[in-house]
Design a protein around this motif. Sequence first.
Motif, PDB file in Angstrom:
ATOM      1  N   PRO A  33      -1.190  -0.433 -33.920  1.00 13.50           N
ATOM      2  CA  PRO A  33      -2.011  -1.533 -33.391  1.00 13.50           C
ATOM      3  C   PRO A  33      -3.427  -1.011 -33.117  1.00 13.50           C
ATOM      4  CG  PRO A  33       0.114  -1.466 -32.293  1.00 13.50           C
ATOM      5  CD  PRO A  33       0.015  -0.215 -33.128  1.00 13.50           C
ATOM      6  N   ILE A  34      -4.411  -1.849 -33.328  1.00 11.04           N
ATOM      7  CA  ILE A  34      -5.808  -1.429 -33.245  1.00 11.04           C
ATOM      8  C   ILE A  34      -6.128  -0.777 -31.899  1.00 11.04           C
ATOM      9  CG2 ILE A  34      -8.199  -2.239 -33.218  1.00 11.04           C
ATOM     10  CD1 ILE A  34      -7.311  -4.355 -35.304  1.00 11.04           C
ATOM     11  N   LYS A  35      -5.698  -1.375 -30.794  1.00  9.73           N
ATOM     12  CA  LYS A  35      -6.030  -0.811 -29.483  1.00  9.73           C
ATOM     13  C   LYS A  35      -5.429   0.575 -29.298  1.00  9.73           C
ATOM     14  CE  LYS A  35      -7.018  -4.956 -26.921  1.00  9.73           C
ATOM     15  NZ  LYS A  35      -6.931  -5.628 -25.643  1.00  9.73           N
ATOM     16  N   ILE A  36      -4.253   0.791 -29.809  1.00 11.34           N
ATOM     17  CA  ILE A  36      -3.624   2.113 -29.687  1.00 11.34           C
ATOM     18  C   ILE A  36      -4.335   3.108 -30.593  1.00 11.34           C
ATOM     19  CG2 ILE A  36      -1.494   3.415 -30.076  1.00 11.34           C
ATOM     20  CD1 ILE A  36       0.023   0.877 -29.202  1.00 11.34           C
ATOM     21  N   ARG A  37      -4.684   2.689 -31.806  1.00 12.62           N
ATOM     22  CA  ARG A  37      -5.417   3.574 -32.712  1.00 12.62           C
ATOM     23  C   ARG A  37      -6.745   3.988 -32.080  1.00 12.62           C
ATOM     24  NH1 ARG A  37      -6.638   0.439 -37.328  1.00 12.62           N
ATOM     25  NH2 ARG A  37      -8.740   0.182 -36.569  1.00 12.62           N
ATOM     26  N   LEU A  38      -7.451   3.039 -31.479  1.00 18.15           N
ATOM     27  CA  LEU A  38      -8.729   3.357 -30.842  1.00 18.15           C
ATOM     28  C   LEU A  38      -8.536   4.299 -29.663  1.00 18.15           C
ATOM     29  CD1 LEU A  38     -10.470  -0.132 -30.962  1.00 18.15           C
ATOM     30  CD2 LEU A  38     -10.978   1.884 -32.365  1.00 18.15           C
ATOM     31  N   TRP A  39      -7.442   4.132 -28.918  1.00 14.33           N
ATOM     32  CA  TRP A  39      -7.172   5.042 -27.808  1.00 14.33           C
ATOM     33  C   TRP A  39      -7.002   6.464 -28.328  1.00 14.33           C
ATOM     34  CZ3 TRP A  39      -3.574   8.614 -26.427  1.00 14.33           C
ATOM     35  CH2 TRP A  39      -3.674   9.112 -25.130  1.00 14.33           C
ATOM     36  N   PHE A  40      -6.218   6.631 -29.386  1.00  8.16           N
ATOM     37  CA  PHE A  40      -6.007   7.964 -29.949  1.00  8.16           C
ATOM     38  C   PHE A  40      -7.305   8.569 -30.452  1.00  8.16           C
ATOM     39  CE2 PHE A  40      -1.437   6.986 -30.063  1.00  8.16           C
ATOM     40  CZ  PHE A  40      -0.925   8.207 -29.650  1.00  8.16           C
ATOM     41  N   VAL A  41      -8.135   7.792 -31.103  1.00  9.62           N
ATOM     42  CA  VAL A  41      -9.414   8.298 -31.602  1.00  9.62           C
ATOM     43  C   VAL A  41     -10.310   8.688 -30.427  1.00  9.62           C
ATOM     44  CG1 VAL A  41     -11.528   7.696 -32.849  1.00  9.62           C
ATOM     45  CG2 VAL A  41      -9.294   7.081 -33.801  1.00  9.62           C
ATOM     46  N   ASP A  42     -10.388   7.837 -29.409  1.00  6.95           N
ATOM     47  CA  ASP A  42     -11.197   8.157 -28.231  1.00  6.95           C
ATOM     48  C   ASP A  42     -10.681   9.419 -27.543  1.00  6.95           C
ATOM     49  OD1 ASP A  42     -12.818   5.961 -28.652  1.00  6.95           O
ATOM     50  OD2 ASP A  42     -11.798   4.707 -27.170  1.00  6.95           O
ATOM     51  N   LYS A  46     -12.597  12.947 -26.847  1.00  6.85           N
ATOM     52  CA  LYS A  46     -12.619  13.573 -25.523  1.00  6.85           C
ATOM     53  C   LYS A  46     -12.122  15.017 -25.604  1.00  6.85           C
ATOM     54  CE  LYS A  46     -10.709  13.134 -20.877  1.00  6.85           C
ATOM     55  NZ  LYS A  46      -9.769  12.403 -20.021  1.00  6.85           N
ATOM     56  N   HIS A  47     -11.072  15.252 -26.354  1.00  9.89           N
ATOM     57  CA  HIS A  47     -10.528  16.595 -26.519  1.00  9.89           C
ATOM     58  C   HIS A  47     -11.575  17.541 -27.098  1.00  9.89           C
ATOM     59  CE1 HIS A  47      -7.925  19.894 -27.728  1.00  9.89           C
ATOM     60  NE2 HIS A  47      -8.411  19.764 -28.954  1.00  9.89           N
ATOM     61  N   PHE A  48     -12.265  17.114 -28.143  1.00  6.76           N
ATOM     62  CA  PHE A  48     -13.266  17.972 -28.771  1.00  6.76           C
ATOM     63  C   PHE A  48     -14.473  18.185 -27.868  1.00  6.76           C
ATOM     64  CE2 PHE A  48     -11.108  16.856 -32.843  1.00  6.76           C
ATOM     65  CZ  PHE A  48     -10.727  18.153 -33.148  1.00  6.76           C
ATOM     66  N   GLU A  49     -14.837  17.182 -27.074  1.00 10.04           N
ATOM     67  CA  GLU A  49     -15.938  17.355 -26.124  1.00 10.04           C
ATOM     68  C   GLU A  49     -15.559  18.379 -25.060  1.00 10.04           C
ATOM     69  OE1 GLU A  49     -16.576  13.350 -24.802  1.00 10.04           O
ATOM     70  OE2 GLU A  49     -17.940  12.900 -26.467  1.00 10.04           O
ATOM     71  N   LYS A  52     -15.620  21.825 -26.603  1.00  7.33           N
ATOM     72  CA  LYS A  52     -16.998  22.281 -26.767  1.00  7.33           C
ATOM     73  C   LYS A  52     -17.560  22.777 -25.439  1.00  7.33           C
ATOM     74  CE  LYS A  52     -21.608  20.710 -28.003  1.00  7.33           C
ATOM     75  NZ  LYS A  52     -22.464  19.562 -28.209  1.00  7.33           N
ATOM     76  N   GLU A  53     -17.313  22.046 -24.360  1.00  5.25           N
ATOM     77  CA  GLU A  53     -17.799  22.456 -23.045  1.00  5.25           C
ATOM     78  C   GLU A  53     -17.203  23.803 -22.635  1.00  5.25           C
ATOM     79  OE1 GLU A  53     -16.993  19.312 -20.267  1.00  5.25           O
ATOM     80  OE2 GLU A  53     -18.251  17.886 -21.353  1.00  5.25           O
ATOM     81  N   GLU A  54     -15.924  24.005 -22.902  1.00  5.43           N
ATOM     82  CA  GLU A  54     -15.278  25.269 -22.567  1.00  5.43           C
ATOM     83  C   GLU A  54     -15.869  26.421 -23.373  1.00  5.43           C
ATOM     84  OE1 GLU A  54     -13.018  26.115 -20.198  1.00  5.43           O
ATOM     85  OE2 GLU A  54     -13.321  24.072 -19.453  1.00  5.43           O
ATOM     86  N   MET A  55     -16.162  26.189 -24.637  1.00  2.00           N
ATOM     87  CA  MET A  55     -16.773  27.224 -25.472  1.00  2.00           C
ATOM     88  C   MET A  55     -18.167  27.567 -24.970  1.00  2.00           C
ATOM     89  SD  MET A  55     -15.445  26.065 -29.248  1.00  2.00           S
ATOM     90  CE  MET A  55     -16.570  27.134 -30.096  1.00  2.00           C
ATOM     91  N   GLU A  56     -18.937  26.536 -24.605  1.00  2.00           N
ATOM     92  CA  GLU A  56     -20.291  26.772 -24.090  1.00  2.00           C
ATOM     93  C   GLU A  56     -20.230  27.524 -22.765  1.00  2.00           C
ATOM     94  OE1 GLU A  56     -21.837  22.810 -24.003  1.00  2.00           O
ATOM     95  OE2 GLU A  56     -22.471  22.877 -26.109  1.00  2.00           O
ATOM     96  N   LYS A  57     -19.284  27.182 -21.930  1.00  2.00           N
ATOM     97  CA  LYS A  57     -19.105  27.861 -20.640  1.00  2.00           C
ATOM     98  C   LYS A  57     -18.772  29.334 -20.870  1.00  2.00           C
ATOM     99  CE  LYS A  57     -16.212  27.661 -16.500  1.00  2.00           C
ATOM    100  NZ  LYS A  57     -15.087  26.959 -15.867  1.00  2.00           N
ATOM    101  N   ALA A  58     -17.872  29.613 -21.800  1.00  2.00           N
ATOM    102  CA  ALA A  58     -17.491  30.992 -22.101  1.00  2.00           C
ATOM    103  C   ALA A  58     -18.680  31.771 -22.654  1.00  2.00           C
ATOM    104  CB  ALA A  58     -16.334  31.018 -23.093  1.00  2.00           C
ATOM    105  N   GLN A  59     -19.488  31.134 -23.483  1.00  2.00           N
ATOM    106  CA  GLN A  59     -20.676  31.817 -24.034  1.00  2.00           C
ATOM    107  C   GLN A  59     -21.674  32.142 -22.949  1.00  2.00           C
ATOM    108  OE1 GLN A  59     -21.995  29.138 -27.103  1.00  2.00           O
ATOM    109  NE2 GLN A  59     -20.706  30.093 -28.658  1.00  2.00           N
ATOM    110  N   ARG A  60     -21.868  31.208 -21.998  1.00  2.00           N
ATOM    111  CA  ARG A  60     -22.793  31.461 -20.887  1.00  2.00           C
ATOM    112  C   ARG A  60     -22.306  32.624 -20.034  1.00  2.00           C
ATOM    113  NH1 ARG A  60     -22.883  25.750 -20.643  1.00  2.00           N
ATOM    114  NH2 ARG A  60     -21.421  25.788 -18.901  1.00  2.00           N
ATOM    115  N   GLN A  61     -20.996  32.692 -19.806  1.00  2.00           N
ATOM    116  CA  GLN A  61     -20.444  33.771 -18.979  1.00  2.00           C
ATOM    117  C   GLN A  61     -20.570  35.113 -19.684  1.00  2.00           C
ATOM    118  OE1 GLN A  61     -16.475  32.427 -18.070  1.00  2.00           O
ATOM    119  NE2 GLN A  61     -17.166  31.244 -16.292  1.00  2.00           N
ATOM    120  N   ARG A  62     -20.420  35.141 -21.005  1.00  2.00           N
ATOM    121  CA  ARG A  62     -20.583  36.372 -21.759  1.00  2.00           C
ATOM    122  C   ARG A  62     -22.016  36.855 -21.743  1.00  2.00           C
ATOM    123  NH1 ARG A  62     -18.791  34.966 -27.193  1.00  2.00           N
ATOM    124  NH2 ARG A  62     -17.326  33.432 -26.479  1.00  2.00           N
TER     125      ARG A  62
END
Length: 64
Positions: A33-42, A46-49, A52-62
């Motif tokens: 269903p469209i609403k469920i598909r959109l939830w998974f995509v969103d 969110k997962h990739f964001e 990315k934040e965790e990678m940037e945080k680790a780079q700053r700490q290094r």
Amino acid sequence: FGLDHNYIESVYEQFFALKHHGGWSFWEAYNLPIKIRLWFVDRLVKHFEEQKEEMEKAQRQRGK
């Protein structure tokens, strides 16, 4: 009446993301269903964001 090219392209982009990053088959994504598909995509975005934040945080700490 019909769906315009931009809408169809955005749907195909969603199918690609679910298939490429989530291991979904085309038909699994197509039959969601469209609403469920959109939830998974969103949630995937969110997962990739968060990743990315965790990678940037680790780079700053290094760099300290």
